[in-house]
Motif scaffolding. Sequence first.
Motif, PDB file in Angstrom:
ATOM      1  N   VAL A  26       0.841  -1.200   0.000  1.00 27.69           N
ATOM      2  CA  VAL A  26       0.000   0.000   0.000  1.00 27.69           C
ATOM      3  C   VAL A  26       0.877   1.250   0.000  1.00 27.69           C
ATOM      4  O   VAL A  26       0.579   2.242  -0.674  1.00 27.69           O
ATOM      5  CB  VAL A  26      -0.955  -0.009   1.209  1.00 27.69           C
ATOM      6  CG1 VAL A  26      -1.698   1.328   1.307  1.00 27.69           C
ATOM      7  CG2 VAL A  26      -1.959  -1.148   1.093  1.00 27.69           C
ATOM      8  N   SER A  27       1.964   1.208   0.750  1.00 26.45           N
ATOM      9  CA  SER A  27       2.880   2.349   0.808  1.00 26.45           C
ATOM     10  C   SER A  27       3.442   2.680  -0.572  1.00 26.45           C
ATOM     11  O   SER A  27       3.612   3.851  -0.924  1.00 26.45           O
ATOM     12  CB  SER A  27       4.025   2.052   1.772  1.00 26.45           C
ATOM     13  OG  SER A  27       3.550   1.757   3.073  1.00 26.45           O
ATOM     14  N   LEU A  28       3.737   1.649  -1.355  1.00 27.31           N
ATOM     15  CA  LEU A  28       4.270   1.844  -2.704  1.00 27.31           C
ATOM     16  C   LEU A  28       3.206   2.381  -3.661  1.00 27.31           C
ATOM     17  O   LEU A  28       3.508   3.143  -4.570  1.00 27.31           O
ATOM     18  CB  LEU A  28       4.816   0.521  -3.251  1.00 27.31           C
ATOM     19  CG  LEU A  28       6.154   0.036  -2.696  1.00 27.31           C
ATOM     20  CD1 LEU A  28       6.412  -1.394  -3.145  1.00 27.31           C
ATOM     21  CD2 LEU A  28       7.282   0.941  -3.153  1.00 27.31           C
ATOM     22  N   GLY A  29       1.974   1.924  -3.463  1.00 29.47           N
ATOM     23  CA  GLY A  29       0.895   2.393  -4.323  1.00 29.47           C
ATOM     24  C   GLY A  29       0.370   1.372  -5.297  1.00 29.47           C
ATOM     25  O   GLY A  29      -0.524   1.655  -6.103  1.00 29.47           O
ATOM     26  N   TRP A  30       0.883   0.147  -5.236  1.00 33.84           N
ATOM     27  CA  TRP A  30       0.373  -0.962  -6.035  1.00 33.84           C
ATOM     28  C   TRP A  30       0.168  -2.135  -5.089  1.00 33.84           C
ATOM     29  O   TRP A  30       1.085  -2.531  -4.366  1.00 33.84           O
ATOM     30  CB  TRP A  30       1.353  -1.363  -7.132  1.00 33.84           C
ATOM     31  CG  TRP A  30       1.551  -0.337  -8.194  1.00 33.84           C
ATOM     32  CD1 TRP A  30       0.773  -0.099  -9.284  1.00 33.84           C
ATOM     33  CD2 TRP A  30       2.646   0.594  -8.283  1.00 33.84           C
ATOM     34  NE1 TRP A  30       1.299   0.914 -10.048  1.00 33.84           N
ATOM     35  CE2 TRP A  30       2.451   1.359  -9.455  1.00 33.84           C
ATOM     36  CE3 TRP A  30       3.767   0.854  -7.490  1.00 33.84           C
ATOM     37  CZ2 TRP A  30       3.324   2.371  -9.846  1.00 33.84           C
ATOM     38  CZ3 TRP A  30       4.634   1.862  -7.876  1.00 33.84           C
ATOM     39  CH2 TRP A  30       4.410   2.604  -9.037  1.00 33.84           C
ATOM     40  N   VAL A  31      -1.014  -2.722  -5.120  1.00 34.93           N
ATOM     41  CA  VAL A  31      -1.320  -3.767  -4.147  1.00 34.93           C
ATOM     42  C   VAL A  31      -2.109  -4.882  -4.817  1.00 34.93           C
ATOM     43  O   VAL A  31      -2.936  -4.642  -5.713  1.00 34.93           O
ATOM     44  CB  VAL A  31      -2.110  -3.174  -2.950  1.00 34.93           C
ATOM     45  CG1 VAL A  31      -3.448  -2.603  -3.390  1.00 34.93           C
ATOM     46  CG2 VAL A  31      -2.289  -4.201  -1.850  1.00 34.93           C
ATOM     47  N   TYR A  32      -1.827  -6.130  -4.403  1.00 38.60           N
ATOM     48  CA  TYR A  32      -2.603  -7.274  -4.877  1.00 38.60           C
ATOM     49  C   TYR A  32      -3.928  -7.336  -4.127  1.00 38.60           C
ATOM     50  O   TYR A  32      -3.967  -7.159  -2.912  1.00 38.60           O
ATOM     51  CB  TYR A  32      -1.848  -8.591  -4.617  1.00 38.60           C
ATOM     52  CG  TYR A  32      -0.671  -8.833  -5.517  1.00 38.60           C
ATOM     53  CD1 TYR A  32      -0.803  -8.844  -6.902  1.00 38.60           C
ATOM     54  CD2 TYR A  32       0.587  -9.076  -4.975  1.00 38.60           C
ATOM     55  CE1 TYR A  32       0.288  -9.076  -7.725  1.00 38.60           C
ATOM     56  CE2 TYR A  32       1.692  -9.323  -5.792  1.00 38.60           C
ATOM     57  CZ  TYR A  32       1.524  -9.319  -7.166  1.00 38.60           C
ATOM     58  OH  TYR A  32       2.602  -9.559  -7.971  1.00 38.60           O
ATOM     59  N   ASN A  33      -5.018  -7.628  -4.861  1.00 44.01           N
ATOM     60  CA  ASN A  33      -6.287  -7.857  -4.164  1.00 44.01           C
ATOM     61  C   ASN A  33      -6.455  -9.355  -3.908  1.00 44.01           C
ATOM     62  O   ASN A  33      -5.569 -10.166  -4.184  1.00 44.01           O
ATOM     63  CB  ASN A  33      -7.464  -7.277  -4.967  1.00 44.01           C
ATOM     64  CG  ASN A  33      -7.648  -7.963  -6.324  1.00 44.01           C
ATOM     65  OD1 ASN A  33      -7.065  -9.019  -6.578  1.00 44.01           O
ATOM     66  ND2 ASN A  33      -8.466  -7.374  -7.184  1.00 44.01           N
ATOM     67  N   SER A  34      -7.629  -9.742  -3.362  1.00 41.13           N
ATOM     68  CA  SER A  34      -7.855 -11.138  -2.985  1.00 41.13           C
ATOM     69  C   SER A  34      -7.872 -12.074  -4.183  1.00 41.13           C
ATOM     70  O   SER A  34      -7.694 -13.287  -4.043  1.00 41.13           O
ATOM     71  CB  SER A  34      -9.182 -11.261  -2.219  1.00 41.13           C
ATOM     72  OG  SER A  34     -10.257 -10.764  -3.010  1.00 41.13           O
ATOM     73  N   GLU A  35      -8.070 -11.515  -5.389  1.00 39.83           N
ATOM     74  CA  GLU A  35      -8.093 -12.324  -6.609  1.00 39.83           C
ATOM     75  C   GLU A  35      -6.732 -12.368  -7.298  1.00 39.83           C
ATOM     76  O   GLU A  35      -6.598 -12.942  -8.377  1.00 39.83           O
ATOM     77  CB  GLU A  35      -9.137 -11.755  -7.572  1.00 39.83           C
ATOM     78  CG  GLU A  35     -10.556 -11.791  -7.001  1.00 39.83           C
ATOM     79  CD  GLU A  35     -11.554 -11.120  -7.927  1.00 39.83           C
ATOM     80  OE1 GLU A  35     -11.106 -10.541  -8.955  1.00 39.83           O
ATOM     81  OE2 GLU A  35     -12.757 -11.176  -7.650  1.00 39.83           O
ATOM     82  N   GLY A  36      -5.722 -11.752  -6.670  1.00 42.07           N
ATOM     83  CA  GLY A  36      -4.386 -11.755  -7.245  1.00 42.07           C
ATOM     84  C   GLY A  36      -4.162 -10.711  -8.323  1.00 42.07           C
ATOM     85  O   GLY A  36      -3.122 -10.702  -8.972  1.00 42.07           O
ATOM     86  N   LYS A  37      -5.130  -9.815  -8.504  1.00 47.47           N
ATOM     87  CA  LYS A  37      -4.985  -8.747  -9.481  1.00 47.47           C
ATOM     88  C   LYS A  37      -4.365  -7.515  -8.817  1.00 47.47           C
ATOM     89  O   LYS A  37      -4.485  -7.315  -7.613  1.00 47.47           O
ATOM     90  CB  LYS A  37      -6.347  -8.386 -10.084  1.00 47.47           C
ATOM     91  CG  LYS A  37      -6.981  -9.525 -10.875  1.00 47.47           C
ATOM     92  CD  LYS A  37      -8.325  -9.109 -11.456  1.00 47.47           C
ATOM     93  CE  LYS A  37      -8.959 -10.246 -12.256  1.00 47.47           C
ATOM     94  NZ  LYS A  37     -10.276  -9.858 -12.823  1.00 47.47           N
TER      95      LYS A  37
END
Length: 336
Positions: A161-172
């Motif tokens: 989250v700190s970086l600004g790109w995060v995986y969701n529960s579906e791996g996207k």
Amino acid sequence: PKDVDTLVLDELAVYRNNSQRSKVCKVVAADMRWVWGMTGSPMPTSPTDVWGQASIVTPSTVPKYFSHFRDRLMLRVTQFKWVPKTDAVETAFRALTPAVRFTLDEVVELPPVVRRTIKVPMGPKQEKAYTKLRTVCHAMIENHEITAANAGAALSKLLQVSLGWVYNSEGKTLALDNTARIEAMLEVIMDAERKVLVFAPYHHALNGVAKVLERENISFAKVSGNTHRKERNEIFSVFQNTEKYRVLAAHPQCLAHGVTLTAADTILWLGPITSLEIYDQANHRITRVGQKHKQQVIRFSGTQVEAGMYSLLDAKQTRQDALLSMFADATEDRHG
């Protein structure tokens, strides 16, 4: 071969864990008259790192079992947390002797390296996601639901989250509003006199960086764990020996050992990693023989968890530097 009586191990620190590789190496070393180990990072995570290395090179200086060595050097404060005793570094030093140390500065004169940390603010979406996630983590701690496994996952998510790109529960991959971090990255690249290495600790963040560089028409190459070794070596060669590629965007683990990239004078850490060994080795890709220009290592930090990770890396570095200083002093005494 019966006429071989010496075993020389480069990057000795990779044998610090009691892995199958280390066990096999112990068997080979036992048949040798001489065993030499070489490393610039003998203690990248903890003073107990030296046990596996000493078990191969100087087995008489450490106990047979790791747990016995750990009890000598560390104090157990919780079920999963151990902290070094006050004399841990000295004990680690004795375990790795006899030894000598020569610094790079003693071998070759190189231009100086400037290190600095730049604070970058989060966007509203980032801050909301970070605050919510941190609240959930605190609740899990209060309810004693945090284990070693899910603590690591929670930390990883906070860093994403700190970086600004995060995986969701579906791996996207979800892109948050990290405009300030992206703009700061582009400013560093534009201000650098020579080429730039950009290190991103997660593959989806690395892909995000690549999209930004492509959008801005900045000549770059990307290297990750998915890049085939042959292609990776070709990229390194082109980056180092031609005018092509202004930026090399990479996962730091791919550049941890043996790569010379002195065509660059700037390293940018988009965010922290947990491994001092990888962090230290990656920073030395540009500080090598052949470097003729002043270098800079820049770290981005925008959250408390990132600042904490950098502090942890610095603390590990301080302990390792203390150990290396002991070797340097012993070498100087030995050579008068």
